[in-house]
Design a protein around this motif. Structure first.
Motif, PDB file in Angstrom:
ATOM      1  N   ILE A   1       0.838  -1.204   0.000  1.00  0.00           N
ATOM      2  CA  ILE A   1       0.000   0.000   0.000  1.00  0.00           C
ATOM      3  C   ILE A   1       0.871   1.251   0.000  1.00  0.00           C
ATOM      4  CG2 ILE A   1      -1.863  -1.204   1.197  1.00  0.00           C
ATOM      5  CD1 ILE A   1      -1.172   0.281   3.740  1.00  0.00           C
ATOM      6  N   ILE A   2       0.313   2.321  -0.573  1.00  0.00           N
ATOM      7  CA  ILE A   2       0.962   3.632  -0.552  1.00  0.00           C
ATOM      8  C   ILE A   2      -0.018   4.638   0.029  1.00  0.00           C
ATOM      9  CG2 ILE A   2       0.260   4.085  -2.953  1.00  0.00           C
ATOM     10  CD1 ILE A   2       2.748   5.893  -3.194  1.00  0.00           C
ATOM     11  N   ILE A   3       0.514   5.551   0.828  1.00  0.00           N
ATOM     12  CA  ILE A   3      -0.283   6.645   1.375  1.00  0.00           C
ATOM     13  C   ILE A   3       0.292   7.927   0.809  1.00  0.00           C
ATOM     14  CG2 ILE A   3      -1.120   7.770   3.480  1.00  0.00           C
ATOM     15  CD1 ILE A   3      -0.386   4.962   4.839  1.00  0.00           C
ATOM     16  N   SER A   4      -0.460   8.563  -0.086  1.00  0.00           N
ATOM     17  CA  SER A   4       0.026   9.747  -0.787  1.00  0.00           C
ATOM     18  C   SER A   4      -1.150  10.516  -1.361  1.00  0.00           C
ATOM     19  CB  SER A   4       0.982   9.348  -1.923  1.00  0.00           C
ATOM     20  OG  SER A   4       1.432  10.494  -2.625  1.00  0.00           O
ATOM     21  N   GLN A   5      -1.014  11.851  -1.386  1.00  0.00           N
ATOM     22  CA  GLN A   5      -2.014  12.711  -2.012  1.00  0.00           C
ATOM     23  C   GLN A   5      -1.620  13.082  -3.439  1.00  0.00           C
ATOM     24  OE1 GLN A   5      -4.283  11.950   0.340  1.00  0.00           O
ATOM     25  NE2 GLN A   5      -5.135  13.999   0.064  1.00  0.00           N
TER      26      GLN A   5
ATOM     27  N   ASP B   1       4.844  -4.969  -7.014  1.00  0.00           N
ATOM     28  CA  ASP B   1       4.447  -6.291  -7.501  1.00  0.00           C
ATOM     29  C   ASP B   1       3.757  -7.056  -6.378  1.00  0.00           C
ATOM     30  OD1 ASP B   1       4.105  -8.612  -8.853  1.00  0.00           O
ATOM     31  OD2 ASP B   1       6.234  -9.025  -9.185  1.00  0.00           O
ATOM     32  N   ALA B   2       2.430  -7.053  -6.400  1.00  0.00           N
ATOM     33  CA  ALA B   2       1.662  -7.738  -5.364  1.00  0.00           C
ATOM     34  C   ALA B   2       0.282  -8.080  -5.905  1.00  0.00           C
ATOM     35  CB  ALA B   2       1.537  -6.864  -4.117  1.00  0.00           C
ATOM     36  N   SER B   3      -0.366  -9.046  -5.253  1.00  0.00           N
ATOM     37  CA  SER B   3      -1.694  -9.464  -5.699  1.00  0.00           C
ATOM     38  C   SER B   3      -2.750  -8.399  -5.438  1.00  0.00           C
ATOM     39  CB  SER B   3      -2.087 -10.773  -5.015  1.00  0.00           C
ATOM     40  OG  SER B   3      -2.422 -10.574  -3.657  1.00  0.00           O
ATOM     41  N   MET B   4      -2.508  -7.502  -4.486  1.00  0.00           N
ATOM     42  CA  MET B   4      -3.341  -6.308  -4.310  1.00  0.00           C
ATOM     43  C   MET B   4      -2.451  -5.137  -3.956  1.00  0.00           C
ATOM     44  SD  MET B   4      -6.376  -5.237  -1.614  1.00  0.00           S
ATOM     45  CE  MET B   4      -5.274  -4.299  -0.522  1.00  0.00           C
ATOM     46  N   VAL B   5      -2.629  -4.016  -4.658  1.00  0.00           N
ATOM     47  CA  VAL B   5      -1.948  -2.766  -4.335  1.00  0.00           C
ATOM     48  C   VAL B   5      -3.027  -1.726  -4.053  1.00  0.00           C
ATOM     49  CG1 VAL B   5      -0.337  -0.995  -5.109  1.00  0.00           C
ATOM     50  CG2 VAL B   5       0.006  -3.368  -5.815  1.00  0.00           C
ATOM     51  N   ALA B   6      -2.899  -1.031  -2.940  1.00  0.00           N
ATOM     52  CA  ALA B   6      -3.928  -0.062  -2.532  1.00  0.00           C
ATOM     53  C   ALA B   6      -3.321   1.317  -2.362  1.00  0.00           C
ATOM     54  CB  ALA B   6      -4.597  -0.505  -1.240  1.00  0.00           C
ATOM     55  N   ILE B   7      -4.110   2.320  -2.696  1.00  0.00           N
ATOM     56  CA  ILE B   7      -3.748   3.724  -2.481  1.00  0.00           C
ATOM     57  C   ILE B   7      -4.634   4.272  -1.371  1.00  0.00           C
ATOM     58  CG2 ILE B   7      -3.696   6.027  -3.516  1.00  0.00           C
ATOM     59  CD1 ILE B   7      -3.380   4.624  -6.258  1.00  0.00           C
ATOM     60  N   ASN B   8      -4.008   4.753  -0.310  1.00  0.00           N
ATOM     61  CA  ASN B   8      -4.724   5.387   0.806  1.00  0.00           C
ATOM     62  C   ASN B   8      -5.805   4.479   1.401  1.00  0.00           C
ATOM     63  OD1 ASN B   8      -3.217   7.810   0.576  1.00  0.00           O
ATOM     64  ND2 ASN B   8      -4.558   8.523  -1.063  1.00  0.00           N
ATOM     65  N   ALA B   9      -5.487   3.210   1.573  1.00  0.00           N
ATOM     66  CA  ALA B   9      -6.410   2.258   2.186  1.00  0.00           C
ATOM     67  C   ALA B   9      -5.596   1.165   2.870  1.00  0.00           C
ATOM     68  CB  ALA B   9      -7.347   1.654   1.140  1.00  0.00           C
ATOM     69  N   SER B  10      -6.206   0.528   3.860  1.00  0.00           N
ATOM     70  CA  SER B  10      -5.520  -0.484   4.658  1.00  0.00           C
ATOM     71  C   SER B  10      -5.239  -1.751   3.860  1.00  0.00           C
ATOM     72  CB  SER B  10      -6.375  -0.832   5.878  1.00  0.00           C
ATOM     73  OG  SER B  10      -5.824  -1.916   6.604  1.00  0.00           O
ATOM     74  N   SER B  11      -4.152  -2.412   4.201  1.00  0.00           N
ATOM     75  CA  SER B  11      -3.828  -3.711   3.608  1.00  0.00           C
ATOM     76  C   SER B  11      -4.847  -4.775   3.989  1.00  0.00           C
ATOM     77  CB  SER B  11      -2.438  -4.172   4.064  1.00  0.00           C
ATOM     78  OG  SER B  11      -2.388  -4.306   5.481  1.00  0.00           O
ATOM     79  N   ARG B  12      -5.620  -4.539   5.036  1.00  0.00           N
ATOM     80  CA  ARG B  12      -6.580  -5.530   5.519  1.00  0.00           C
ATOM     81  C   ARG B  12      -7.720  -5.786   4.523  1.00  0.00           C
ATOM     82  NH1 ARG B  12      -7.505  -8.653   7.953  1.00  0.00           N
ATOM     83  NH2 ARG B  12      -8.851  -8.196   9.732  1.00  0.00           N
ATOM     84  N   PHE B  13      -7.792  -4.967   3.470  1.00  0.00           N
ATOM     85  CA  PHE B  13      -8.835  -5.183   2.471  1.00  0.00           C
ATOM     86  C   PHE B  13      -8.500  -6.309   1.491  1.00  0.00           C
ATOM     87  CE2 PHE B  13      -9.901  -0.736   3.635  1.00  0.00           C
ATOM     88  CZ  PHE B  13     -11.214  -0.964   4.037  1.00  0.00           C
TER      89      PHE B  13
END
Length: 419
Positions: free
Chosen positions: A345-349, A362-374
C-alpha cells in the motif's frame, strides 16, 4: 487398503464426480448450498460435539492459544459458515459464460467459455470452517474437491463432510464431489501430490513449511502463497492523519493474519513529523518496533534496532519493522527485495506518484490510501475465498468462485475449413 491405494481411490472417484459437477445446472448447485446452510443450522449440537472431541484432544496435546482459537467452531463461526453458503448461492454462476466473441476474416466466431478446473485438492491446517468454505466455492464453480485438513480438526472435518454429502445426494449429485481424507497419516499428502492424472490443481493453505513441502512434492500445478510480507509506503505528499489511521488498522487490528502490515517505509521528508505519532498510536495498541538507525530516535521506548532478518519477516505479532527511505524508488527497491507478492500500500495525495506505485509494486493487491486488511475475498466483493494466491499464473490474489474456473476457446463456424 494402504495409503497409496486409498489416495488412488479418492482421486479416481473425484475425477468421475467432476464430470457430474461440470454439467450440473446453476439451480442444482445453488440448491446444494442452500440445503447445506439448513443442515448447518439444524445440526449445531452434532457439530459442537464433534468439535469438542478435537478441542479436548488439542488441549491435552498443549496446542497454543491462537491455534485453539482457529480450531473452535463457535455459534458465530457456524453462523458465518451458513451465511457463506447462502451468499455463494446468490452469486452469479460463471460456468458456461462466453466472452470476447469476435469474427475472424474467414467468418468463424471465436470466443472463450468459462469452465470448471476439474478436481481441486486442498491441504490446510487448523480451521475446520475451511472445509465448508472451500467445499461450497469449488461446488459452485462446478468442481470436485478433495480436502485434507490438519489432524487437530479431524472429527470436526469428518462431521462437516457428512453434511456436505447429505446436501449433494439430496440434490442428485455425487457425494464424491467432496471428499475429506479419512486418515491423519502424513503419507497421505505426498501420495495425493503424485495424482496428477486425476487432480488438476493443488491448493495448500497454511504455514510456509507446509506450502513448500507441497510445492516440492506436487506433479500438478500449485496455487500458493508462502507468506504475507506486507509493506506500507508513506510518501512525502501523504496526509499524515490518514497515514496514522491506516497504519494502526493494518498492523494492530489482527496482527496474526496474512494481510497484516509487517513493514512501514517512510519518506525522509515526513519521518520526523509522522513517526512519533505512529509510535504513540501503535504503542498504545501494544505494538513494538524494529527500526533502522534513522527511524529509531522517533519511535520511543518500544523500539529497538532492526536486525537484518527483520526486513522481509512475517512477524504474525504486534511487531512492526520501520525504515526511513530517501525516495519512492528506494521504497520500491526494498519491496522488490523483501516483499512476498501479497499486498502493498501507498499513502500519498500525489496522484502521479500513487499511480506509479500501483503499477510498479508487484503484489496481488496494491492499494492507495487504504488499509492492507482489504486484501480479502469478502472485502473485495468475492464472497468467501479459498485462499489468496501469490502465484501469477491463472489467479493472483483472493480466489473466489470465478478464480476456481478456467477458460477454453470456443469456435462457431458455418462449414469453414482451413486454407
Amino acid at each position: 487398503m494402504d495409503i497409496q491405494e486409498m489416495m488412488l481411490s479418492v482421486g479416481q472417484r473425484a475425477k468421475l464426480a467432476s464430470r457430474s459437477m461440470a454439467k450440473a445446472s446453476t439451480a442444482q448447485k445453488n440448491a446444494v448450498l442452500i440445503r447445506l446452510a439448513e443442515l448447518l443450522d439444524s445440526r449445531r449440537d452434532e457439530i459442537a460435539a464433534a468439535n469438542a472431541r478435537d478441542l479436548d484432544a488439542a488441549e491435552k496435546e498443549g496446542l497454543d492459544a491462537p491455534r485453539m482459537d482457529r480450531l473452535r467452531l463457535t455459534p458465530a463461526v457456524i453462523d458465518a459458515m451458513a451465511l457463506a453458503c447462502r451468499e455463494v448461492a446468490a452469486q452469479d454462476d460463471p460456468v458456461g459464460e462466453i466472452s470476447g466473441m469476435h469474427k475472424r476474416p474467414n467468418g468463424i466466431l471465436v470466443g472463450r467459455m468459462r469452465i470448471p478446473l476439474g478436481v481441486i485438492a486442498m491441504i490446510f491446517e487448523s480451521r475446520p470452517n475451511v472445509t465448508v468454505d472451500s467445499g461450497i466455492l469449488c461446488l459452485k464453480a462446478g468442481n470436485a474437491v478433495i480436502l485434507r485438513g490438519g489432524r487437530e480438526a479431524f472429527h470436526s472435518n469428518q462431521y462437516l463432510a457428512t453434511l456436505l454429502h447429505e446436501a449433494l445426494t439430496d440434490n442428485s449429485l455425487p457425494a464424491d464431489a467432496v471428499q475429506v481424507i479419512e486418515t491423519t497419516e502424513r503419507a497421505a499428502v505426498p501420495a495425493l501430490c503424485k495424482l496428477d492424472q486425476y487432480i488438476d490443481v493443488m491448493i495448500p493453505r497454511g504455514g510456509e513449511g507446509l506450502i513448500r513441502a507441497v510445492v516440492a512434492e506436487a506433479t500438478m500445478p500449485v496455487l500458493k502463497h508462502y507468506k504475507g510480507v506486507v509493506h506500507a509506503y508513506v510518501d512525502e505528499a501523504a496526509d499524515l492523519d490518514r497515514a496514522v489511521k491506516i497504519v494502526l488498522n493494518a498492523k494492530a487490528q489482527r496482527p496474526g493474519v496474512c494481510n497484516a502490515l509487517e513493514c512501514l517505509l517512510v519518506h525522509k521528508a515526513v519521518a520526523e513529523q509522522l513517526l512519533p505519532r505512529v509510535a504513540e498510536a501503535l504503542s498504545a495498541a501494544g505494538v513494538s518496533f524494529r527500526a533502522c538507525p534513522r527511524a529509531l530516535p522517533f519511535l520511543g521506548v518500544s523500539a529497538q534496532p532492526a536486525a537484518e532478518n527483520d526486513w522481509g519477516m512475517e512477524f504474525h505479532d504486534l511487531i512492526l519493522a520501520v525504515k526511513v527511505v530517501d525516495s519512492m524508488d528506494e521504497a520500491l527497491d526494498h519491496i522488490a527485495e523483501h516483499g512476498s507478492n501479497h499486498t502493498e500500500i501507498i499513502i500519498s495525495q500525489d496522484h502521479d506518484t500513487a499511480m506509479r506505485f500501483m503499477r510498479e509494486a508487484d503484489a496481488s493487491m496494491v492499494a492507495i490510501n487504504a488499509s492492507s486488511r482489504f486484501n480479502d475475498g469478502g472485502q473485495l466483493g468475492l464472497g468467501a475465498e479459498i485462499g489468496i494466491s501469490t502465484s501469477k499464473l491463472h489467479a493472483y490474489g483472493p480466489m473466489g468462485v470465478t478464480e476456481l474456473t478456467g477458460a477454453k476457446f470456443v469456435v462457431f463456424g458455418e462449414g469453414q475449413v482451413r486454407e
